[in-house]
Design a protein around this motif. Sequence first.
Motif, PDB file in Angstrom:
ATOM      1  N   PHE A  90       0.415  -5.225  -1.609  1.00 21.32           N
ATOM      2  CA  PHE A  90      -0.204  -6.492  -2.026  1.00 21.32           C
ATOM      3  C   PHE A  90      -0.554  -7.461  -0.891  1.00 21.32           C
ATOM      4  O   PHE A  90      -1.565  -8.144  -0.974  1.00 21.32           O
ATOM      5  N   TYR A 107      -3.837  -6.464   1.163  1.00 20.49           N
ATOM      6  CA  TYR A 107      -5.018  -6.449   0.289  1.00 20.49           C
ATOM      7  C   TYR A 107      -5.410  -7.876  -0.081  1.00 20.49           C
ATOM      8  O   TYR A 107      -6.583  -8.258  -0.014  1.00 20.49           O
ATOM      9  N   ARG A 118      -2.372  -9.975 -12.512  1.00 21.17           N
ATOM     10  CA  ARG A 118      -3.328  -9.095 -13.204  1.00 21.17           C
ATOM     11  C   ARG A 118      -2.905  -7.622 -13.078  1.00 21.17           C
ATOM     12  O   ARG A 118      -3.354  -6.792 -13.851  1.00 21.17           O
ATOM     13  N   ARG A 130     -11.836  -1.896  -1.007  1.00 22.51           N
ATOM     14  CA  ARG A 130     -11.813  -0.702  -1.855  1.00 22.51           C
ATOM     15  C   ARG A 130     -13.154   0.021  -1.799  1.00 22.51           C
ATOM     16  O   ARG A 130     -14.174  -0.565  -1.442  1.00 22.51           O
TER      17      ARG A 130
END
Length: 373
Positions: free
Chosen positions: A149, A152, A171, A278
């Motif tokens: 986390f 990113y 989320r 991504r």
Amino acid sequence: MFDYLIVGAGFAGSVLAERLARGMNKRVLLIDRRNHIGGNAYDCYDAHGLLIHQYGPHIFHTNSEEIFRYLSRFTSWRQYQHRVRACVDGQLVPIPINLDTLNSLYGLGLTPAAMKDYLASVAEKRDTIKTSEDVVVSSVGRELYEKFFRGYTRKQWGLDPAELDAQVTARVPVRFNRDDRYFTDTYQAMPARGFTRMFENMLDHENIRILLQADYREVAQEVEYGELIFTGPIDEYFDYQYGPLPYRSLEFKHETHHRPVFQAAPVVNYPNEYAYTRITEFKYLTGQEHPLTSIVYEFPQAEGDPYYPIPRPDNAALYRQYHALAEATPEVHFVGRLATYRYYNMDQVVGQALTLFNKLSGQKRPARAVALA
Ligand code: FAD
Ligand code: UDP
């Protein structure tokens, strides 16, 4: 003379155009400064005939039967369960973190109960969960937070998770089983012939006129209309009088590869390496069969088109100032992700637009119960 001028042909503007035209027989002028309808959900065929999402991967998911049924008037669907892998310590492992993520990463054979015990032993206690860091370290501990986390989020938002509201990383859940789906909503599907085709069907009505490559400022001078529905950035509407609201942007790098498959999953996240967050391979999402394959890299940016409102307390305070101006301007209706500064998914924007329609049409029922006749 139009009854409504609607600014922005994304989900917010298009749902309202459709409802006002079909449901209330209103005459609508729908404008967008881009050269297409669909807003950020726009898809199109690239030079090789592959269906791509120009503004990054869009997967429809909702728990609302009413919203799904409403959109089903304009499209049939391809059932699709989205799956994502994260590249961590040289492996591609499931994200959201699940039993297989931990077992692959650490070479273990944990059972669900043992995974619970393990995470309980590494989780850090927090009295209150305020930030995106709190959410993650209080459920999976610091090591997994740093692997999956921290990097990113810093890339995606240009901020540390400790500087973002809890809702951002909340989320992404944690699962104590082997379910590797990204979403668990009741309805998960892709429009069978793409989002743009669905929008075309939605807007195919004699009372709707569409004007593309047209900015609100220019059009508003030229046309007569009754009420205004604005789905662009709210700070722009009010001439940035309290200063600009921060929005996070992205640069999309699309590529086509001369082979049938590029990567092992529809989306691969790169929390710790590279400038992009991504890579998405569209054929998994669309189900298209084709000898070539198209992918997109997402490079987060501070400047550029506004894609994400940035959920943090000082931005919410600034938005409240603009919201107060909006409240004092009742002849203009603000709706959508940019105009209400909310990190909303597509279904939430549809729900928000249907709620506004109910208000405009004098119906008291909430969007959940919107009449579908
Ligand atoms: P938009 O789609 O942004 O539409 C607003 C439109 O207004 C734009 O087309 C813009 O050009 C136009 N406009 C603005 N100002 C003016 C002006 N002054 N004059 C004329 N036109 C103007 N949601 C999901 O549910 N699932 C997903 O998988 C998903 N993935 C996403 C991936 C990315 C990379 C991004 C950025 C978003 C994703 N979303 C996803 C969210 C989804 O895109 C939004 O919820 C939805 O598109 C918002 O619709 P909207 O109508 O509010 O805004
Ligand atoms: N996130 C992360 N690592 C991941 C996936 C998500 O840190 O592998 C965080 C990141 O802050 C991201 C947020 O969780 O912005 C929400 O993820 P989601 O996939 O919902 O983002 P979106 O699709 O809206 O860009």
